[in-house]
Motif scaffolding. Structure first.
Motif, PDB file in Angstrom:
ATOM      1  N   VAL A 394       0.834  -1.202   0.000  1.00 17.64           N
ATOM      2  CA  VAL A 394       0.000   0.000   0.000  1.00 17.64           C
ATOM      3  C   VAL A 394       0.865   1.247   0.000  1.00 17.64           C
ATOM      4  O   VAL A 394       0.621   2.203  -0.749  1.00 17.64           O
ATOM      5  N   ILE A 395       1.921   1.245   0.871  1.00 14.36           N
ATOM      6  CA  ILE A 395       2.809   2.413   0.934  1.00 14.36           C
ATOM      7  C   ILE A 395       3.504   2.626  -0.397  1.00 14.36           C
ATOM      8  O   ILE A 395       3.625   3.758  -0.889  1.00 14.36           O
ATOM      9  N   GLN A 396       3.951   1.531  -0.999  1.00 16.06           N
ATOM     10  CA  GLN A 396       4.632   1.632  -2.287  1.00 16.06           C
ATOM     11  C   GLN A 396       3.687   2.187  -3.357  1.00 16.06           C
ATOM     12  O   GLN A 396       4.082   3.045  -4.165  1.00 16.06           O
ATOM     13  N   THR A 397       2.440   1.712  -3.355  1.00 15.59           N
ATOM     14  CA  THR A 397       1.464   2.185  -4.345  1.00 15.59           C
ATOM     15  C   THR A 397       1.230   3.686  -4.191  1.00 15.59           C
ATOM     16  O   THR A 397       1.168   4.427  -5.187  1.00 15.59           O
ATOM     17  N   ILE A 398       1.113   4.137  -2.946  1.00 13.38           N
ATOM     18  CA  ILE A 398       0.854   5.560  -2.705  1.00 13.38           C
ATOM     19  C   ILE A 398       2.067   6.396  -3.093  1.00 13.38           C
ATOM     20  O   ILE A 398       1.951   7.459  -3.733  1.00 13.38           O
ATOM     21  N   ARG A 399       3.283   5.898  -2.730  1.00 13.58           N
ATOM     22  CA  ARG A 399       4.514   6.675  -3.032  1.00 13.58           C
ATOM     23  C   ARG A 399       4.764   6.790  -4.530  1.00 13.58           C
ATOM     24  O   ARG A 399       5.298   7.789  -5.006  1.00 13.58           O
ATOM     25  N   GLN A 400       4.366   5.770  -5.273  1.00 16.49           N
ATOM     26  CA  GLN A 400       4.595   5.789  -6.713  1.00 16.49           C
ATOM     27  C   GLN A 400       3.528   6.538  -7.492  1.00 16.49           C
ATOM     28  O   GLN A 400       3.631   6.691  -8.704  1.00 16.49           O
ATOM     29  N   SER A 401       2.488   6.996  -6.807  1.00 11.37           N
ATOM     30  CA  SER A 401       1.403   7.717  -7.477  1.00 11.37           C
ATOM     31  C   SER A 401       1.719   9.207  -7.499  1.00 11.37           C
ATOM     32  O   SER A 401       2.187   9.775  -6.497  1.00 11.37           O
ATOM     33  N   PRO A 402       1.488   9.883  -8.640  1.00  7.12           N
ATOM     34  CA  PRO A 402       1.824  11.322  -8.753  1.00  7.12           C
ATOM     35  C   PRO A 402       0.897  12.216  -7.915  1.00  7.12           C
ATOM     36  O   PRO A 402       1.292  13.297  -7.503  1.00  7.12           O
ATOM     37  N   GLU A 405      -5.532  11.481  -6.334  1.00  4.97           N
ATOM     38  CA  GLU A 405      -6.556  10.848  -7.157  1.00  4.97           C
ATOM     39  C   GLU A 405      -6.035   9.568  -7.772  1.00  4.97           C
ATOM     40  O   GLU A 405      -6.718   8.538  -7.786  1.00  4.97           O
ATOM     41  N   THR A 406      -4.807   9.634  -8.290  1.00  2.00           N
ATOM     42  CA  THR A 406      -4.212   8.441  -8.908  1.00  2.00           C
ATOM     43  C   THR A 406      -3.982   7.357  -7.857  1.00  2.00           C
ATOM     44  O   THR A 406      -4.241   6.169  -8.092  1.00  2.00           O
ATOM     45  N   ALA A 407      -3.514   7.778  -6.673  1.00  2.00           N
ATOM     46  CA  ALA A 407      -3.267   6.806  -5.609  1.00  2.00           C
ATOM     47  C   ALA A 407      -4.561   6.102  -5.229  1.00  2.00           C
ATOM     48  O   ALA A 407      -4.571   4.876  -5.024  1.00  2.00           O
ATOM     49  N   ARG A 408      -5.638   6.861  -5.125  1.00  2.00           N
ATOM     50  CA  ARG A 408      -6.921   6.252  -4.754  1.00  2.00           C
ATOM     51  C   ARG A 408      -7.351   5.243  -5.813  1.00  2.00           C
ATOM     52  O   ARG A 408      -7.804   4.138  -5.483  1.00  2.00           O
ATOM     53  N   ALA A 409      -7.243   5.637  -7.084  1.00  2.00           N
ATOM     54  CA  ALA A 409      -7.663   4.743  -8.164  1.00  2.00           C
ATOM     55  C   ALA A 409      -6.810   3.469  -8.180  1.00  2.00           C
ATOM     56  O   ALA A 409      -7.337   2.366  -8.373  1.00  2.00           O
ATOM     57  N   ARG A 410      -5.474   3.580  -7.949  1.00  2.00           N
ATOM     58  CA  ARG A 410      -4.612   2.396  -7.951  1.00  2.00           C
ATOM     59  C   ARG A 410      -4.928   1.480  -6.755  1.00  2.00           C
ATOM     60  O   ARG A 410      -4.870   0.254  -6.890  1.00  2.00           O
TER      61      ARG A 410
END
Length: 813
Positions: A394-402, A405-410
């Motif tokens: 989860v942390i990795q997904t959030i950190r890699q999102s610009p 909005e993108t983090a939420r969608a991923r």
């Protein structure tokens, strides 16, 4: 010029329609309470506005003017005084059985004084009214637009309490009116719980069943409701008329005068108006025995003092007050309330049933509201638990999102989350990643799941909802319940019966040879050691002496027998109460005695059905037995009880069962015991038969009835006395001479037998001398000896004085 369309209208139909609309507006929007919360719109709006302002029972008071302004501006577009008067009434403890507003300042009085101006008084919600508003923010009731559509107001309050019956209601609509009396919370809660216990067979529940729990209305001002018929009719049909009386007591003051003290008045009666009415009757001469009238009421309670003239009969004056003043008034019951916005007359069971149905709806709606919130929270917690289980990903997904909005969608796509769950993960604080915080989330999730299961189970089970209502009512009853204030005289008639105001208490009745009688509280004489001089028991003139002392209770019927063989009947409480040292009043004031007629014997009758016969004895040894029912209804002028021979005197009367043993004791110390049935039952005119044969110069000193386990207490004129077991007195035939019961050789020293009583070891006795000295002793202090003993000194008797009478005070007195 276009002046519009002219339309023909039937004036009759138009007036009928317009008036009907107006009438329904008054009925629904002003005058009648809702059956569910017992409130009219103005009261409901006041309570809701105060709730909305945050004025709670534990918060500071707010100016009444501010509250009234809030109600006017937001919910109730009428006159300010209409709102203030309604709020003031909800703060009056003499108007509301359970006040809904906690007022500070002058909110009016029972004398009819108006409340102070709203700028001077302050108010806040009462804890009781918070129960009416509980859960209002949990979608438990419907809301509608206020008068201008800018705000919402509740159609009805959730009301955990059956306020319609608790505080009652009154109002006049168009063509109809309501007048619902207040009731006691503890009693209503018990009745509601009974209905819930019998909900499946509620149609079989009768008015009598409910009246086992709710015996009648309970007015905040107390008083007495006369009879049960009006209550039964009110609870059965919703309409009736109740007779309500104030509470009064009679007190004796110095100089042989009496005061009537009024401590409670009927509901909705103006105290000042009552006093004015009494004064008016005195001025007009309709009540001529009142010398003074004053109001001594204070913060400790009500006290209207009515001073009577010397020689006045207090019971007669009290009768007049009930007859001619509002001290006795009627309360017209009209249990009319709105059910589905239609006026309905409600019997007691229907009113309670409507409240139960209302609470069912409220609990169902509250449970659904809580369930929706719990499910929503569980949904969020499930997302957080998924995130904590896959923390690194989860942390990795959030950190890699610009961006967010993108983090939420991923997050939604990768971990199969919803938008709400993903947003909750993004909003989660870093401190929640600690192990202890993760444990708290786990625990909260389990609690929420348990709550969801409980709510789902509750909504699926109507019986559990009813059980919850019952549990709530029990807790509220324990929290707010209080004792009943209004007494119900179930067997009384509407015409005044003074027994309704009399407490059942032990008393001593004394009578002098000159005919002065009084009633004294039995506790006025404390127990003393034997041989004492006693206390002053009665003011006795030199030419007078005490002749009779009788123990009774205030509700007993007293049968008085005269020297002319007549019997008179009187309730013990009808004899004026006096202090221990007072002389009393002439007996002719309470008994219709003829000139020079004297009372020589008396007996207290607790119940005419408990005994079968009245057995009488004369000083010359005659005895007679009469059926007690012959004396159940003695006319005021008296009845013939026995025909006396010249020179004889009726001296004793006792209640007997038909199988008792009679014991006659003479002044010279002889005693004869024989069976009661040796004396046949005679008519009232008969003279009786010989009971004991007397030697020359002897006379009967006492007649007693033998009791198992008892002793015969013999007391002489000079205060000597002793107990002898009843077994030592052999059973003989009537008309014999008897056996010795005291040392007859010592009669000159100890005096002749003054009286004898059968006593039990646990009893007390009261001895009174001819001069009025009284001593109270425990029977256990008196020695038990043989028949031939002389006894010991029980009472110190002065020169020229002698023991006159003995009263037995059984254990319960």
């Amino acid at each position: 010029m276009d002046i519009g369309t002219i339309q023909s209208v039937d004036i009759d139909e138009q007036m009928r329609t317009a008036y009907l609309d107006y009438a329904m507006s008054v009925i629904v929007a002003r005058a009648l309470p809702d059956a569910r919360d017992g409130l009219k719109p103005v009261h409901r709006r006041i309570l809701y506005a105060m709730h909305d302002m945050g004025i709670r029972a534990n918060s500071a008071y707010k100016k009444s003017a501010r509250i009234v302004g809030e109600v006017l501006g937001k919910y109730h577009p009428h006159g300010d005084m209409a709102v203030y008067d309604a709020m003031a009434r909800m703060a009056q403890d003499f108007s509301m059985r359970y006040p809904l507003v906690d007022g500070q300042g002058n909110f009016g009085s029972i004398d009819g004084d108006a409340p102070a101006a709203m700028r001077y008084t302050e108010a806040r919600l009462n804890a009781f009214s918070e129960e009416l508003l509980a859960d209002i923010d949990m979608d438990t009731v419907d809301f509608i637009d206020n008068f201008d559509g800018t705000l919402k107001e509740p159609v009805v309050l959730p009301s955990r309490l059956p306020n319609l019956l608790l505080n009652g209601s009154s109002g006049i609509a168009v063509g109809m009116a309501t007048n619902i009396p207040p009731h006691n919370l503890t009693e209503l809660a018990s009745a509601i719980n009974y209905l819930i216990d019998h909900y499946d067979t509620i149609e079989d529940v009768t008015v009598e069943d409910l009246m086992n729990f709710v015996p009648g209305p309970d007015f905040p001002t107390g008083g007495i409701i006369v009879g049960r018929e009006g209550i039964i009719q009110a609870y059965g049909s919703g309409r009736s008329r109740l007779t309500v009386r104030g509470m009064a007591r009679i007190e004796e003051v110095k100089g042989g005068r009496y005061n009537i003290i009024i401590t409670e008045i009927p509901y909705q009666i103006n105290k000042a108006g009552l006093i004015e009415r009494i004064a008016e009757l005195v001025r007009d001469g309709k009540i001529d025995q009142i010398s003074d009238l004053r109001d001594e009421s204070d913060r400790r309670g009500m006290s209207i003092v009515i001073e009577l003239k010397r020689g006045a009969q207090p019971r007669k004056v009290l009768n007049q007050l009930y007859k001619f003043t509002p001290l006795q008034s009627t309360f017209s019951v009209q249990m009319l309330a709105l059910v589905d916005n239609e006026p309905r007359l409600l019997p007691l069971k229907r009113a309670l049933h409507l409240f139960i149905e209302h609470r069912q709806v409220v609990i169902e709606r509250r449970s659904r509201f809580e369930l929706d919130k719990a499910r929503a929270r569980a949904h969020i917690l499930e997302g957080l638990l998924i995130a904590l289980s896959n923390l690194d990903a989860v942390i990795q997904t959030i950190r890699q999102s610009p961006d967010a909005e993108t983090a939420r969608a991923r997050l939604v796509e990768r971990f199969k989350l919803t938008e709400l769950q993903a947003q909750a993960i993004l909003d989660m604080q870093l401190r929640r990643l600690a192990a202890l915080e993760r444990q708290k989330i786990d625990e909260e999730y389990q609690e929420v799941r348990n709550r969801i299961s409980y709510l789902e189970d509750l909504l699926a089970s109507p019986q559990k909802i009813l059980a919850l209502i019952k549990d709530e009512m029990q807790k509220l009853s324990e929290k707010y319940g209080d004792p009943r204030r209004t007494r119900i005289a179930a067997d009384a008639r509407e015409d005044f019966s003074e027994e309704d105001l009399v407490a059942d208490e032990p008393v001593l009745i004394t009578l002098t040879a000159r005919g002065y009688i009084k009633r004294v509280d039995a506790t006025a004489y404390r127990s003393q050691n034997r041989g004492g001089r006693g206390v002053s028991g009665q003011e006795v003139r030199e030419e007078d002496e005490v002749s009779l002392l009788l123990a009774a209770r205030t509700l007993h019927t007293l049968l008085f027998f005269s020297d002319r063989g007549k019997v008179y009947s009187l309730k013990a409480h009808q004899i004026p109460e006096a202090n221990r040292s007072d002389r009393g009043i002439p007996a002719i004031n309470v008994l219709n005695l003829e000139g020079n007629e004297r009372i020589t014997a008396a007996v207290a009758v607790p119940d005419f059905e408990r005994a079968s016969f009245c057995t009488m004895a004369t000083s010359q040894g005659r005895i007679k037995r009469v059926a007690l029912s012959e004396f159940a209804s003695v006319r005021p002028s008296g009845l013939i009880a026995i025909t006396l021979e010249e020179g004889d005197r009726l001296g004793w009367a006792r209640l007997t069962s038909g199988n008792d043993h009679v014991l006659l004791v003479t002044a010279n110390g002889q005693a004869l015991r024989f069976e009661e049935n040796q004396v046949r039952v005679m008519g009232r005119q008969a003279a009786g038969v010989t009971g004991i044969s007397l030697e020359n110069g002897d006379r009967v000193a006492s007649m007693e009835i033998v009791e198992p386990g008892g002793n015969l207490l013999v007391v002489t004129e000079k205060g000597y006395g002793k107990q002898t077991p009843l077994e030592e007195y052999p059973l003989r035939n009537r008309a014999g001479g008897g056996v010795m019961t005291i040392n007859q050789k010592a009669l000159k020293e100890i005096g002749q037998v003054a009286s004898a009583r059968v006593v039990q070891p646990a009893d007390d006795i009261a001895l009174i001398s001819a001069n009025g000295q009284t001593v109270r002793l425990k029977v256990s202090q008196i020695p038990v000896t043989g028949r031939a003993s002389r006894g010991v000194r029980l009472m110190g008797v002065g020169d020229g004085d002698s023991v006159a009478s003995i009263a037995r005070l059984p254990t319960e007195q």
